[in-house]
Design a protein around this motif. Structure first.
Motif, mmCIF file in Angstrom:
data_model
loop_
_atom_site.group_PDB
_atom_site.id
_atom_site.type_symbol
_atom_site.label_atom_id
_atom_site.label_comp_id
_atom_site.label_asym_id
_atom_site.label_seq_id
_atom_site.Cartn_x
_atom_site.Cartn_y
_atom_site.Cartn_z
ATOM 1 N N MET A 1 0.766 -1.231 -0.002
ATOM 2 C CA MET A 1 -0.173 -0.046 -0.023
ATOM 3 C C MET A 1 0.818 1.193 0.041
ATOM 4 O O MET A 1 1.697 1.448 0.759
ATOM 5 C CB MET A 1 -0.939 -0.115 1.388
ATOM 6 C CG MET A 1 -2.167 0.794 1.174
ATOM 7 S SD MET A 1 -3.336 0.540 2.395
ATOM 8 C CE MET A 1 -2.557 1.576 3.862
ATOM 9 N N VAL A 2 0.496 2.198 -0.876
ATOM 10 C CA VAL A 2 1.390 3.348 -0.854
ATOM 11 C C VAL A 2 0.991 4.081 0.470
ATOM 12 O O VAL A 2 0.014 4.196 1.318
ATOM 13 C CB VAL A 2 0.606 4.350 -1.763
ATOM 14 C CG1 VAL A 2 1.333 5.745 -1.803
ATOM 15 C CG2 VAL A 2 0.317 3.822 -3.408
ATOM 16 N N LYS A 3 2.271 4.725 0.825
ATOM 17 C CA LYS A 3 2.488 5.361 2.042
ATOM 18 C C LYS A 3 2.216 7.175 1.837
ATOM 19 O O LYS A 3 3.146 7.392 1.076
ATOM 20 C CB LYS A 3 3.613 5.066 3.015
ATOM 21 C CG LYS A 3 3.850 5.832 4.336
ATOM 22 C CD LYS A 3 5.177 5.450 4.829
ATOM 23 C CE LYS A 3 5.674 6.273 6.039
ATOM 24 N NZ LYS A 3 7.245 6.343 6.223
ATOM 25 N N TYR A 4 1.264 7.618 2.350
ATOM 26 C CA TYR A 4 1.315 9.081 2.171
ATOM 27 C C TYR A 4 1.477 9.929 3.465
ATOM 28 O O TYR A 4 0.933 9.411 4.449
ATOM 29 C CB TYR A 4 -0.309 9.467 1.844
ATOM 30 C CG TYR A 4 -0.773 9.238 0.540
ATOM 31 C CD1 TYR A 4 -0.069 9.465 -0.806
ATOM 32 C CD2 TYR A 4 -1.568 8.011 0.110
ATOM 33 C CE1 TYR A 4 -0.563 9.203 -2.196
ATOM 34 C CE2 TYR A 4 -2.147 7.774 -1.047
ATOM 35 C CZ TYR A 4 -1.380 8.380 -2.155
ATOM 36 O OH TYR A 4 -1.733 7.817 -3.450
ATOM 37 N N THR A 45 14.061 22.881 4.426
ATOM 38 C CA THR A 45 13.773 21.294 4.266
ATOM 39 C C THR A 45 12.738 21.178 3.015
ATOM 40 O O THR A 45 12.582 19.778 2.572
ATOM 41 C CB THR A 45 13.588 20.483 5.504
ATOM 42 O OG1 THR A 45 11.999 20.755 5.723
ATOM 43 C CG2 THR A 45 14.398 21.054 6.646
ATOM 44 N N THR A 46 12.067 21.996 2.911
ATOM 45 C CA THR A 46 10.958 21.962 1.731
ATOM 46 C C THR A 46 11.455 22.180 0.258
ATOM 47 O O THR A 46 12.124 23.055 0.352
ATOM 48 C CB THR A 46 9.395 22.639 2.322
ATOM 49 O OG1 THR A 46 10.072 24.176 2.067
ATOM 50 C CG2 THR A 46 9.290 22.381 3.597
ATOM 51 N N PRO A 47 10.548 21.539 -0.545
ATOM 52 C CA PRO A 47 11.328 21.940 -2.060
ATOM 53 C C PRO A 47 11.282 23.248 -2.526
ATOM 54 O O PRO A 47 12.061 23.990 -3.102
ATOM 55 C CB PRO A 47 10.259 20.748 -3.003
ATOM 56 C CG PRO A 47 9.666 20.235 -2.029
ATOM 57 C CD PRO A 47 9.712 20.695 -0.679
ATOM 58 N N PHE A 48 10.024 23.887 -2.269
ATOM 59 C CA PHE A 48 9.939 25.479 -2.628
ATOM 60 C C PHE A 48 9.868 26.578 -1.392
ATOM 61 O O PHE A 48 9.545 27.362 -1.734
ATOM 62 C CB PHE A 48 8.487 25.584 -3.354
ATOM 63 C CG PHE A 48 8.507 24.830 -4.734
ATOM 64 C CD1 PHE A 48 9.449 24.189 -5.189
ATOM 65 C CD2 PHE A 48 7.063 24.708 -5.200
ATOM 66 C CE1 PHE A 48 9.442 23.763 -6.512
ATOM 67 C CE2 PHE A 48 7.133 23.992 -6.271
ATOM 68 C CZ PHE A 48 8.240 23.444 -7.172
ATOM 69 N N GLY A 49 10.381 25.734 -0.096
ATOM 70 C CA GLY A 49 10.252 26.582 0.927
ATOM 71 C C GLY A 49 8.936 27.278 1.109
ATOM 72 O O GLY A 49 8.436 28.188 1.815
ATOM 73 N N ASP A 57 5.241 7.524 -0.387
ATOM 74 C CA ASP A 57 6.518 6.406 -0.052
ATOM 75 C C ASP A 57 7.784 7.077 0.341
ATOM 76 O O ASP A 57 8.832 6.981 -0.317
ATOM 77 C CB ASP A 57 6.474 5.371 -1.225
ATOM 78 C CG ASP A 57 5.367 4.546 -1.353
ATOM 79 O OD1 ASP A 57 4.661 4.261 -0.266
ATOM 80 O OD2 ASP A 57 5.260 3.766 -2.506
ATOM 81 N N ASP A 58 7.751 8.004 1.437
ATOM 82 C CA ASP A 58 8.721 8.588 1.908
ATOM 83 C C ASP A 58 9.185 9.634 0.642
ATOM 84 O O ASP A 58 8.723 10.560 0.585
ATOM 85 C CB ASP A 58 9.916 7.816 2.010
ATOM 86 C CG ASP A 58 9.515 6.853 3.357
ATOM 87 O OD1 ASP A 58 8.656 7.357 4.256
ATOM 88 O OD2 ASP A 58 9.774 5.496 3.415
ATOM 89 N N ASP A 59 10.411 9.416 -0.020
ATOM 90 C CA ASP A 59 10.738 10.512 -1.015
ATOM 91 C C ASP A 59 10.767 9.966 -2.392
ATOM 92 O O ASP A 59 11.325 10.599 -3.390
ATOM 93 C CB ASP A 59 12.190 10.969 -0.597
ATOM 94 C CG ASP A 59 13.210 9.749 -0.762
ATOM 95 O OD1 ASP A 59 12.808 8.658 -0.988
ATOM 96 O OD2 ASP A 59 14.543 10.008 -0.710
ATOM 97 N N LYS A 60 9.805 8.863 -2.732
ATOM 98 C CA LYS A 60 9.603 8.190 -4.098
ATOM 99 C C LYS A 60 9.174 9.625 -4.962
ATOM 100 O O LYS A 60 9.388 9.819 -6.210
ATOM 101 C CB LYS A 60 8.936 7.352 -4.031
ATOM 102 C CG LYS A 60 8.918 6.370 -5.092
ATOM 103 C CD LYS A 60 8.044 4.969 -5.110
ATOM 104 C CE LYS A 60 7.680 4.533 -6.298
ATOM 105 N NZ LYS A 60 6.613 3.698 -6.262
#
Lengths: 217, 217
Positions: A1-4, A45-49, A57-60
Motif C-alpha cells: 500500500m502506498v504511504k502518504y 527542508t521543503t522543495p519550494f520553501g 512512499d517517503d521520498d519516491k
C-alpha cells in the motif's frame, strides 16, 4: 500500500481541505504537523520553501503546491471528473480561488509582519472586494449552472473540498454582521461538510483555527 | 475538427507560450486579439474578468485561467507527461512560477496605476528577490535532476512552454547588466524556442512586446 505523508503546520490553513478529501476517500495518511514557531527550521527542508508538501512512499515523490497535491490525490483515488473538459473547469475554478488567496495572503502577511495599518487595511479591502465582486458571484453562477450542488458534474471532486475549505476559513474569520456569503455557496459548504467519513476530522478542525484575536491590528 | 479560439490582448503576455505550444503541436487555432484600449469593454464579456480565455467550438467549452488552458490543450494533443506523478510535478512547478507571477503582477499594476514610486520599487524588489532566491534556483535544480533538458521527463510538455515563455519575457524586460539567469535555464529557453514549427510565431512574437519605456517610472 502506498504511504502518504501530508506535511503542514498544526492549523487548517491550506491543508484542511486535503485532509477532509482523504478521509472522504478513505485514504489513510500520516498527518505530520509542526508548530508555527518551528517554521524557520522547517522551511529550508521543503522543495519550494513552502508547505503543504505531500510525501509519497517517503521520498519516491515529494510534491509541493496545494493544488498539485489535491489534483494528484484526486486522480489517484477517484475525486476527479471523468472528462478532460470537466477536469479543465475544475482547474480553472481552483485557479480563480488561488487568485483570491494571493490577495488574502498579502493581508495576512502584512498583519504578521506588522506593516503600517493603512497598508493592512488596503490589502484587506482589496481581498474582500475580489471575494465579493468576483469570486463569490462566479462560484454562485457556476453552482446555479451546474445544478447538482457540486461545483462540476454530479459527484464530489477535489474542487469541492478546496472551495468548501476556503469558504469555511472565511466563515471563521469574517466579522459578525460582516459581508454576506451567497446562499448557494453556503449550501455547497454544508453539502461538502456533511459527506460521510468527515465527522472525526471536523471535530479536530475546530481546534485547529488560530485564535481569533490574532488578526486584531 | 475542433475549433479553438484563443482570446487575448495583442501582446505576448500570458498567451505567448500557449501560441507556441499549439504551433509545435500543429494544432490550428484562431488567434483572436484585442487592443489594450478595448479592455474595459472586453472585461465584462469574460468568465472571470480575465484573459486569456479559450473557446472550444464557440461556446461548447469556455475556459479561463492560463494554466487550465495549457493543461487542457496539452492533455488533448500530447504535451502532457504519461504518469500521474510526472503530471503532478508539472503542476507543482507551474504553480511555483505562478507564485512568482502574482508578485510580478503587483509591480506591473503599481506602474500602470501610477502608485507612489517607493511602492513600485518595493514590489519590483520583492518579485526579483523571489525570482533570484527561489524560482530560478528551484527550476535550475529540477533541470539538473531531470537531466534531459526538459523540465519533466524526456519530451516537451506544457510546462516547458510555460517556463520558457516566462523566462523569455524576463529576458526582454530585464535591465542590461542586470540580474543573471542561470545557465541551465537559458539552455532550456533556447531548447524550447528551437523546436520545429515555431519559426513564424517567433517572428511575430518580436513585434508583440510592449515598448520598453512603458516601465520607466
Amino acid at each position: 500500500m502506498v504511504k502518504y505523508t501530508l506535511f503542514y503546520m498544526k492549523i487548517n490553513g491550506r491543508a484542511g481541505g486535503i485532509r477532509l478529501m482523504l478521509d472522504y476517500l478513505k485514504v489513510p495518511f500520516e498527518d505530520k504537523t509542526f508548530e508555527r514557531s518551528e517554521w524557520p527550521t522547517v522551511k529550508p527542508t521543503t522543495p519550494f520553501g513552502q508547505v503543504p508538501v505531500l510525501y509519497v512512499d517517503d521520498d519516491k515523490l515529494v510534491l509541493p503546491e496545494t493544488l498539485a497535491i489535491y489534483r494528484y490525490l484526486a486522480a489517484k483515488h477517484g475525486a476527479i471528473p471523468d472528462s478532460l473538459e470537466d477536469q479543465a473547469l475544475c482547474d480553472a475554478y481552483a485557479d480563480h480561488v488561488q487568485d483570491y488567496m494571493s490577495k488574502l495572503v498579502l493581508f495576512v502577511y502584512a498583519v504578521i509582519h506588522q506593516k503600517p495599518k493603512e497598508r493592512i487595511l488596503e490589502y484587506r479591502e482589496e481581498s474582500l472586494k475580489f471575494l465579493q465582486e468576483r469570486l463569490f458571484p462566479d462560484l454562485q453562477k457556476q453552482l446555479e449552472k451546474n445544478g447538482t450542488g457540486w461545483m462540476v458534474g454530479d459527484k464530489p471532486t477535489w474542487l469541492d473540498f478546496f472551495v468548501a475549505d476556503v469558504v469555511d476559513n472565511h466563515l471563521y474569520w469574517k466579522e459578525e454582521n460582516g459581508d454576506e456569503v451567497p446562499e448557494k455557496i453556503l449550501n455547497h459548504h454544508e453539502k461538502v461538510f456533511s459527506l460521510p467519513g468527515l465527522e472525526k476530522r471536523l471535530e479536530e478542525r475546530k481546534t485547529l483555527f488560530p485564535p481569533k484575536d490574532m488578526f486584531k491590528f
